[in-house]
Design a protein around this motif. Structure first.
Motif, PDB file in Angstrom:
ATOM      1  N   SER A 239       0.655  -1.400   0.254  1.00  0.00           N
ATOM      2  CA  SER A 239       0.217   0.173   0.154  1.00  0.00           C
ATOM      3  C   SER A 239       0.594   1.292  -0.232  1.00  0.00           C
ATOM      4  N   SER A 240       2.766   1.200  -0.065  1.00  0.00           N
ATOM      5  CA  SER A 240       3.025   2.262  -0.031  1.00  0.00           C
ATOM      6  C   SER A 240       3.246   2.907  -1.523  1.00  0.00           C
ATOM      7  N   ARG A 241       4.768   2.163  -1.525  1.00  0.00           N
ATOM      8  CA  ARG A 241       5.979   2.596  -2.848  1.00  0.00           C
ATOM      9  C   ARG A 241       4.558   1.959  -3.653  1.00  0.00           C
ATOM     10  N   ASN A 242       4.660   0.625  -3.994  1.00  0.00           N
ATOM     11  CA  ASN A 242       4.142   0.685  -5.311  1.00  0.00           C
ATOM     12  C   ASN A 242       2.979   1.204  -5.826  1.00  0.00           C
ATOM     13  N   ILE A 243       1.493   1.199  -5.052  1.00  0.00           N
ATOM     14  CA  ILE A 243       0.874   1.474  -5.703  1.00  0.00           C
ATOM     15  C   ILE A 243       0.597   3.180  -5.644  1.00  0.00           C
ATOM     16  N   VAL A 244       1.650   4.239  -5.304  1.00  0.00           N
ATOM     17  CA  VAL A 244       1.902   4.993  -5.027  1.00  0.00           C
ATOM     18  C   VAL A 244       2.812   5.364  -6.578  1.00  0.00           C
ATOM     19  N   GLY A 245       3.220   4.538  -7.222  1.00  0.00           N
ATOM     20  CA  GLY A 245       4.098   4.711  -7.771  1.00  0.00           C
ATOM     21  C   GLY A 245       3.664   4.017  -8.986  1.00  0.00           C
ATOM     22  N   MET A 246       2.210   3.011  -9.500  1.00  0.00           N
ATOM     23  CA  MET A 246       1.218   3.024  -9.749  1.00  0.00           C
ATOM     24  C   MET A 246       0.643   3.602 -10.457  1.00  0.00           C
ATOM     25  N   ILE A 247      -0.368   4.478  -9.180  1.00  0.00           N
ATOM     26  CA  ILE A 247      -0.666   5.542 -10.313  1.00  0.00           C
ATOM     27  C   ILE A 247      -0.066   6.363 -10.819  1.00  0.00           C
ATOM     28  N   GLY A 248       0.865   6.647 -10.359  1.00  0.00           N
ATOM     29  CA  GLY A 248       2.286   7.849 -10.114  1.00  0.00           C
ATOM     30  C   GLY A 248       2.189   7.990 -11.908  1.00  0.00           C
ATOM     31  N   SER A 249       2.662   6.456 -12.355  1.00  0.00           N
ATOM     32  CA  SER A 249       2.502   6.275 -13.658  1.00  0.00           C
ATOM     33  C   SER A 249       1.280   6.401 -14.366  1.00  0.00           C
ATOM     34  N   LEU A 250       0.249   5.961 -14.154  1.00  0.00           N
ATOM     35  CA  LEU A 250      -0.602   6.483 -14.891  1.00  0.00           C
ATOM     36  C   LEU A 250      -1.498   7.763 -15.303  1.00  0.00           C
ATOM     37  N   VAL A 251      -0.788   8.146 -14.281  1.00  0.00           N
ATOM     38  CA  VAL A 251      -1.520  10.391 -14.580  1.00  0.00           C
ATOM     39  C   VAL A 251      -0.212  10.842 -14.873  1.00  0.00           C
TER      40      VAL A 251
ATOM     41  N   LEU B 105      -1.848  18.903 -31.254  1.00  0.00           N
ATOM     42  CA  LEU B 105      -2.167  18.290 -32.386  1.00  0.00           C
ATOM     43  C   LEU B 105      -2.903  19.810 -33.092  1.00  0.00           C
ATOM     44  N   GLN B 106      -3.839  20.079 -31.596  1.00  0.00           N
ATOM     45  CA  GLN B 106      -4.859  21.123 -32.206  1.00  0.00           C
ATOM     46  C   GLN B 106      -4.821  22.399 -32.142  1.00  0.00           C
ATOM     47  N   THR B 107      -3.863  22.362 -31.221  1.00  0.00           N
ATOM     48  CA  THR B 107      -3.716  24.069 -30.607  1.00  0.00           C
ATOM     49  C   THR B 107      -1.966  24.649 -30.780  1.00  0.00           C
ATOM     50  N   ALA B 108      -1.663  25.533 -30.936  1.00  0.00           N
ATOM     51  CA  ALA B 108       0.039  25.770 -30.437  1.00  0.00           C
ATOM     52  C   ALA B 108       0.545  25.410 -28.939  1.00  0.00           C
ATOM     53  N   ILE B 109       0.946  23.943 -28.455  1.00  0.00           N
ATOM     54  CA  ILE B 109       1.183  24.526 -26.794  1.00  0.00           C
ATOM     55  C   ILE B 109       2.550  24.721 -26.373  1.00  0.00           C
ATOM     56  N   SER B 110       2.786  25.157 -25.190  1.00  0.00           N
ATOM     57  CA  SER B 110       3.944  26.013 -24.509  1.00  0.00           C
ATOM     58  C   SER B 110       4.465  24.895 -24.341  1.00  0.00           C
ATOM     59  N   PHE B 111       5.874  24.804 -24.809  1.00  0.00           N
ATOM     60  CA  PHE B 111       6.988  23.121 -24.098  1.00  0.00           C
ATOM     61  C   PHE B 111       7.475  24.049 -22.489  1.00  0.00           C
ATOM     62  N   GLY B 112       7.302  24.894 -21.919  1.00  0.00           N
ATOM     63  CA  GLY B 112       7.393  25.540 -20.704  1.00  0.00           C
ATOM     64  C   GLY B 112       6.349  25.089 -20.203  1.00  0.00           C
ATOM     65  N   VAL B 113       5.760  24.927 -20.831  1.00  0.00           N
ATOM     66  CA  VAL B 113       4.044  24.371 -19.976  1.00  0.00           C
ATOM     67  C   VAL B 113       3.838  23.532 -19.495  1.00  0.00           C
ATOM     68  N   PHE B 114       4.064  22.364 -20.465  1.00  0.00           N
ATOM     69  CA  PHE B 114       4.038  20.782 -20.705  1.00  0.00           C
ATOM     70  C   PHE B 114       5.304  20.242 -19.236  1.00  0.00           C
ATOM     71  N   TYR B 115       7.011  20.839 -20.024  1.00  0.00           N
ATOM     72  CA  TYR B 115       7.559  20.873 -19.171  1.00  0.00           C
ATOM     73  C   TYR B 115       7.125  20.981 -16.860  1.00  0.00           C
ATOM     74  N   ALA B 116       6.495  22.516 -17.103  1.00  0.00           N
ATOM     75  CA  ALA B 116       6.608  22.629 -15.741  1.00  0.00           C
ATOM     76  C   ALA B 116       5.290  21.688 -14.859  1.00  0.00           C
ATOM     77  N   PHE B 117       4.050  21.599 -16.123  1.00  0.00           N
ATOM     78  CA  PHE B 117       3.481  20.862 -15.302  1.00  0.00           C
ATOM     79  C   PHE B 117       3.764  19.717 -15.255  1.00  0.00           C
ATOM     80  N   ILE B 118       5.026  18.752 -15.823  1.00  0.00           N
ATOM     81  CA  ILE B 118       5.257  17.033 -15.127  1.00  0.00           C
ATOM     82  C   ILE B 118       5.956  17.137 -14.103  1.00  0.00           C
ATOM     83  N   ASP B 119       7.171  18.386 -14.519  1.00  0.00           N
ATOM     84  CA  ASP B 119       7.619  18.553 -12.978  1.00  0.00           C
ATOM     85  C   ASP B 119       6.525  18.440 -11.870  1.00  0.00           C
ATOM     86  N   TYR B 120       5.674  19.693 -11.746  1.00  0.00           N
ATOM     87  CA  TYR B 120       4.781  19.768 -10.643  1.00  0.00           C
ATOM     88  C   TYR B 120       4.346  18.603 -10.134  1.00  0.00           C
TER      89      TYR B 120
END
Length: 589
Positions: free
Chosen positions: A247-259, A272-287
């Motif tokens: 119930s700790s690292r395993n399940i948290v890691g699995m949910i984290g990978s899916l999200v 594919l639909q609009t121009a997306i900021s790569f900076g926003v993409f990087y920051a979102f993944i980091d957070y």
């Protein structure tokens, strides 16, 4: 009256230092803010400078300098808040441990009669240490993690509120997992703590009686008994680890990978639909990656927290026991020492009276001896007089004052006691006599030791009166320990002197020294003696012969010998005179 919950009581200890905790939390907010500023600065560098191909590195270098400054600020703030929280936790546990130690001194001796010493030691040492982990580890981790999660979600909403709303599903999922984890884990942790307490009790008992274990070749059996406890603790610990692993690292890691995969899919679809900021993409993944670190931190500390709550419940169980305050005795006047028992009945267990309507009076300067076979009630009379227990019926008075109306400290201030098994504390000899009582000078210590005949052997020791005594005085003979114990009682100059079979374990030569000393020190004092050797009480003013909790005979030595009853037969047996087997049988009965 309903007792407050364990959580509320733990909170009560913490609130004593609320300003320090609040200050640490404010510093923690600064640390979290500084840490979470990094990805946003990186986003700004990517979107506003690197993606547009600018050759002006000045703004980039300024942002990098700001990034390094935030990292340094976060480091300093984290150190400060961790130091404040952990030092506060140590102070909280220090206070709890002192409260527990003080309360143990207030509890009735009945508790210690039925509780192994090792379990009491486990409460003071191990259980308070487990609670310390709650304040130092879990509290710090939980608070830091909650601050980080709050800051991370604020940053996510700033970057993309649609996806941030999706991420809000994570906390309830993790809360559900934690609830299930705590429910099943507590069962095994409770058993583990109980077995640890049992093991401590057994270890303590084994060390104390090690000579008996070895003499009767009980090493293997003792080891087997310990192995049963140890194995049970091991099995339950393995079960608890299984729950933790699932119930700790395993399940948290699995949910984290899916999200994370869902977020990548979301941003890929958007690109594919609009121009997306790569900076926003990087920051979102980091957070997003940072969300799972505090969750894992909380999971890692859940076991410590649960162990701490189980331990805290055991600590508070002792603190909830009824006790009497340790009162000051500065104004207590020295009594004359007239002791009177009036129809006293007493039982350790309800319905099984060990004393039945005991009545006698010991006047000032008199020596009253109690004799009788084992279990006749001799020690129970002394325990009642010392206030360790209270009579179920009847009354005990000193100078006409009911002792139940006196504080235990006032009652015992002018009493001295010497036990059959003398106890010496770790320390030097002079400490073992004075017990750091400021009213007892070194000269008085030496005088008391001279009076009991202990000075000659002490002065021959390498350290003399400063000679160190190991725990229980095992480096001294039983006679030497008893003489020091006598000196301790005499140095306090009691009005009432209690000797609980004090000459039973000493040789005849030492007994002669003590007998001479007693004739001097008992003058003007009320002396009560539990006698094993009847030859030591021939000069007693009154001898009480106890049988099955009742006074069967009373009188001085000559009167009882002339009576020809129990006392006379016991005396003849000890003198080695011929006694018919029938008479011996009567005494045994």
């Amino acid at each position: 009256m309903t007792k407050p919950s364990t959580t509320r009581r733990l909170l009560g200890y913490a609130l004593v230092y609320k300003f320090r905790i609040i200050g640490a939390l404010l510093i923690l907010c600064c640390a979290v803010g500084a840490e979470l500023g990094g990805p946003y600065i990186t986003k700004t560098i990517i979107d506003q400078h690197l993606s547009v191909g600018t050759r002006d590195l000045g703004p980039v270098l300024k942002l990098l300098a700001l990034y390094l400054g935030l990292l340094l600020t976060a480091s300093i703030c984290n150190f400060t808040q961790a130091y404040m929280l952990q030092s506060t936790a140590l102070q909280i546990i220090k206070n709890m441990r002192m409260d527990l130690m003080k309360h143990i001194q207030r509890i009735s001796l009945r508790y210690f009669d039925n509780t192994p010493i090792g379990q009491v030691v486990s409460r003071i040492a191990n259980d308070t240490e487990a609670v310390r982990d709650l304040f130092m580890s879990f509290m710090a981790t939980f608070v830091v993690s909650m601050m980080q999660l709050t800051g991370i979600f604020i940053a996510l909403f700033i970057l993309d509120w649609h996806l941030a709303m999706f991420c809000l599903l994570l906390p309830p999922i993790f809360a559900l997992i934690m609830t299930i984890h705590l429910k099943y884990s507590k069962i095994f942790i409770t058993i583990m703590r109980a077995r640890l307490s049992d093991m401590n009790a057994m270890i303590n008992e084994s060390i104390v009686v090690m000579p008996i274990i070895q003499a009767f070749r009980r090493e293997k059996v003792t080891l087997q008994e310990f192995e049963v406890l140890n194995e049970d603790r091991y099995v339950n610990q393995i079960k608890q680890f299984r729950i933790f692993s699932l119930s700790s690292r395993n399940i948290v890691g699995m949910i984290g990978s899916l999200v994370t995969a869902s977020v990548i899919w979301y941003f890929g679809k958007e690109s594919l639909q609009t121009a997306i900021s790569f900076g926003v993409f990087y920051a979102f993944i980091d957070y997003l990656g940072r969300i799972f670190q505090p969750i894992i931190g909380i999971f890692d500390q859940l076991t410590n927290a649960q162990r701490a709550f189980v331990s805290a419940e055991k600590v508070f169980t002792i603190l909830d026991m009824e006790g009497k305050d340790v009162e000051k005795t500065d104004q207590v006047e020295r009594p004359e020492g007239v002791v009177k028992f009036e129809n006293v009945t007493f039982a350790y267990k309800a319905g099984d009276n060990v004393l039945k309507k005991i009545s006698f009076e010991a006047r000032k300067g008199e020596t009253v001896a109690l004799v009788g076979h084992t279990g006749s009630g001799k020690s129970s009379i002394m325990n009642l007089l010392l206030g360790f227990y209270e009579p179920d019926q009847g009354q005990i008075t000193i100078d006409g004052v009911d002792i139940t109306t006196l504080s235990k400290q006032a009652l015992r201030k002018h009493m001295g006691i010497v036990l059959q098994d003398p106890f010496l504390f770790a320390g030097d000899i002079k400490f073992n006599v004075s017990l750091y009582n400021k009213d007892i000078s070194l000269e008085r210590v030496k005088e008391a030791l001279r009076d009991v005949g202990a000075a000659p052997f002490i002065e021959q020791l390498p350290g003399g009166y400063d000679e160190q005594v190991v725990e229980r005085g095992s480096t001294l003979s039983s006679g030497q320990r008893q003489l020091i114990s006598f000196a301790r009682a005499l140095a306090f100059d009691p009005s009432i002197l209690i000797l609980d079979e004090a000459t039973a374990s000493i040789d005849s030569e030492t007994e002669g020294l003590i007998q001479k000393a007693l004739k001097v020190v008992s003058e003007g004092r009320t002396t009560l003696v539990i006698a094993h050797r009847l030859s030591t009480i021939r000069d007693a003013d009154q001898i009480l012969v106890l049988h099955r909790g009742e006074i069967a005979e009373r009188g001085n030595h000559d009167e009882l010998m002339a009576l020809g009853g129990r006392y006379a037969k016991m005396y003849q047996l000890q003198k080695g005179e011929s006694v018919s087997s029938g008479a011996a049988g009567k005494i045994a009965n």
